[in-house]
Scaffold this active site. Structure first.
Site, PDB file in Angstrom:
ATOM      1  N   ASN A   9      50.904  35.084  49.193  1.00  0.00           N
ATOM      2  CA  ASN A   9      50.310  34.352  48.075  1.00  0.00           C
ATOM      3  C   ASN A   9      51.416  34.149  47.034  1.00  0.00           C
ATOM      4  OD1 ASN A   9      48.801  33.235  46.080  1.00  0.00           O
ATOM      5  ND2 ASN A   9      47.546  35.054  45.671  1.00  0.00           N
ATOM      6  N   LYS A  11      51.339  32.359  44.506  1.00  0.00           N
ATOM      7  CA  LYS A  11      50.790  32.128  43.158  1.00  0.00           C
ATOM      8  C   LYS A  11      51.529  30.964  42.486  1.00  0.00           C
ATOM      9  CE  LYS A  11      49.372  36.913  43.099  1.00  0.00           C
ATOM     10  NZ  LYS A  11      48.965  38.076  42.355  1.00  0.00           N
ATOM     11  N   HIS A  95      39.800  33.948  44.337  1.00  0.00           N
ATOM     12  CA  HIS A  95      40.822  34.978  44.102  1.00  0.00           C
ATOM     13  C   HIS A  95      40.558  35.682  42.772  1.00  0.00           C
ATOM     14  CE1 HIS A  95      44.744  36.698  43.047  1.00  0.00           C
ATOM     15  NE2 HIS A  95      44.922  36.815  44.338  1.00  0.00           N
ATOM     16  N   GLU A  97      42.410  36.412  40.348  1.00  0.00           N
ATOM     17  CA  GLU A  97      42.941  35.758  39.143  1.00  0.00           C
ATOM     18  C   GLU A  97      42.109  34.541  38.743  1.00  0.00           C
ATOM     19  OE1 GLU A  97      46.965  35.509  40.561  1.00  0.00           O
ATOM     20  OE2 GLU A  97      47.129  37.677  40.313  1.00  0.00           O
ATOM     21  N   GLU A 153      39.767  42.491  47.693  1.00  0.00           N
ATOM     22  CA  GLU A 153      40.814  42.771  46.710  1.00  0.00           C
ATOM     23  C   GLU A 153      40.252  43.595  45.555  1.00  0.00           C
ATOM     24  OE1 GLU A 153      42.283  38.722  46.176  1.00  0.00           O
ATOM     25  OE2 GLU A 153      40.697  38.340  44.733  1.00  0.00           O
ATOM     26  N   GLY A 159      48.423  43.190  41.796  1.00  0.00           N
ATOM     27  CA  GLY A 159      49.602  43.078  40.947  1.00  0.00           C
ATOM     28  C   GLY A 159      49.953  44.330  40.161  1.00  0.00           C
ATOM     29  N   SER A 199      48.638  44.920  46.076  1.00  0.00           N
ATOM     30  CA  SER A 199      49.827  45.780  46.088  1.00  0.00           C
ATOM     31  C   SER A 199      50.238  46.228  47.488  1.00  0.00           C
ATOM     32  CB  SER A 199      49.614  46.991  45.167  1.00  0.00           C
ATOM     33  OG  SER A 199      49.420  46.559  43.839  1.00  0.00           O
ATOM     34  N   GLY A 220      51.087  39.434  47.411  1.00  0.00           N
ATOM     35  CA  GLY A 220      51.615  38.716  46.261  1.00  0.00           C
ATOM     36  C   GLY A 220      53.091  39.036  46.076  1.00  0.00           C
TER      37      GLY A 220
HETATM   38  P1  PGA Z   1      49.979  41.700  44.766  1.00  0.00           P
HETATM   39  O1  PGA Z   1      49.108  40.366  44.658  1.00  0.00           O
HETATM   40  O2  PGA Z   1      50.342  41.893  46.217  1.00  0.00           O
HETATM   41  O3  PGA Z   1      51.158  41.466  43.899  1.00  0.00           O
HETATM   42  O4  PGA Z   1      49.089  42.820  44.311  1.00  0.00           O
HETATM   43  C1  PGA Z   1      48.204  40.043  45.659  1.00  0.00           C
HETATM   44  C2  PGA Z   1      47.333  38.876  45.297  1.00  0.00           C
HETATM   45  O5  PGA Z   1      47.072  38.667  44.098  1.00  0.00           O
HETATM   46  O6  PGA Z   1      46.846  38.147  46.190  1.00  0.00           O
END
Ligand code: PGA
Length: 240
Positions: A9, A11, A95, A97, A153, A159, A199, A220
């Protein structure tokens, strides 16, 4: 047998040249990999080029969002029909976010899932907890479930560098599969892919992907670096 799916991802990252460099190398370095399905979730502006560059490869192009209407007066939004027309393989909906920063709810996510499926897109539906599974899948038929992948998630894990516990993530994935079994049937539950997201890195990916009910990962930060993403693909390939 559910094929592992590993999605970067991106982003809202990468300038155009950086994106080209990443995808060209990814195509080259993964051309012999077919035991894992690879995805790149990118900003809309890069989807057409990504779709052209990954044609006839094992790399799927993923949009990060789409509207619930096919077309219309929705300035700044993306038409799911246009994504399909462009050759985009998957659209990711709901997602964390999108929910946290752009006020998406189970109800808007559900409307988006329905429209995208009706158009023919494959959909990755993100849920933060198993309670969201039923509302986001409302009205989706058993046949349409063949085009659905779920991603779990946990909010604290996106993140943050603070991934869920392996047992906890497997427990939620099992629960999600059971809910799918209740809504549809056992066969649908057995076929649906469930990803873990939050993560994931090269140290913990193997533990997640080797769980019985976890069929891949969404990544991410650790996928912004190509070498790290390649390592994650390699790990997923060895996990089954
Ligand atoms: P991250 O993000 O691996 O940095 O936690 C994953 C995501 O938001 O899909």
């Amino acid at each position: 047998m559910r094929k592992p799916l590993v999605i970067a991802n991106w982003k809202m990252n990468f300038l155009h040249d950086e994106m080209i460099d990443y995808v060209d190398q990814l195509v080259e370095k993964t051309k012999d990999i077919n035991q894992v399905e690879i995805g790149i979730a990118a900003q809309d502006i890069y989807l057409k080029e990504l779709s052209d560059k990954t044609k006839n490869t094992n790399i799927k192009v993923v949009a990060q969002n789409a509207h619930w209407e096919k077309f219309g007066s929705f300035t700044g939004e993306t038409s799911p029909e246009a994504l399909f027309d462009l050759g985009v393989d998957f659209v990711m909906l709901g997602h964390f976010e999108r929910r946290q920063l752009f006020n998406e709810t189970n109800s808007t996510v559900n409307k988006k899932v329905l429209t995208s499926l009706n158009i023919g897109l494959n959909v990755i539906v993100d849920v933060e907890e198993f309670e969201q599974v039923e509302p986001v899948l409302k009205g989706i038929t058993k046949e349409q479930m063949e085009k659905v992948t779920l991603a779990f998630e946990p909010v604290y894990a996106i993140g943050t560098g603070n991934a869920a516990s392996i047992e906890g993530a497997q427990g939620v994935a099992r629960r999600i599969r059971a809910i799918i079994g209740d809504i549809y049937d056992l066969d649908t539950a057995r076929k649906v892919r469930i990803l873990y997201d939050g993560s994931v890195d090269t140290n913990n990916a193997d533990d997640f992907i080797s769980q019985k009910d976890i069929d891949g990962v969404l990544i991410g930060k650790a996928a912004l670096n190509l070498e790290s993403f390649l390592k994650l693909i390699e790990i997923a390939g060895k996990s089954r």
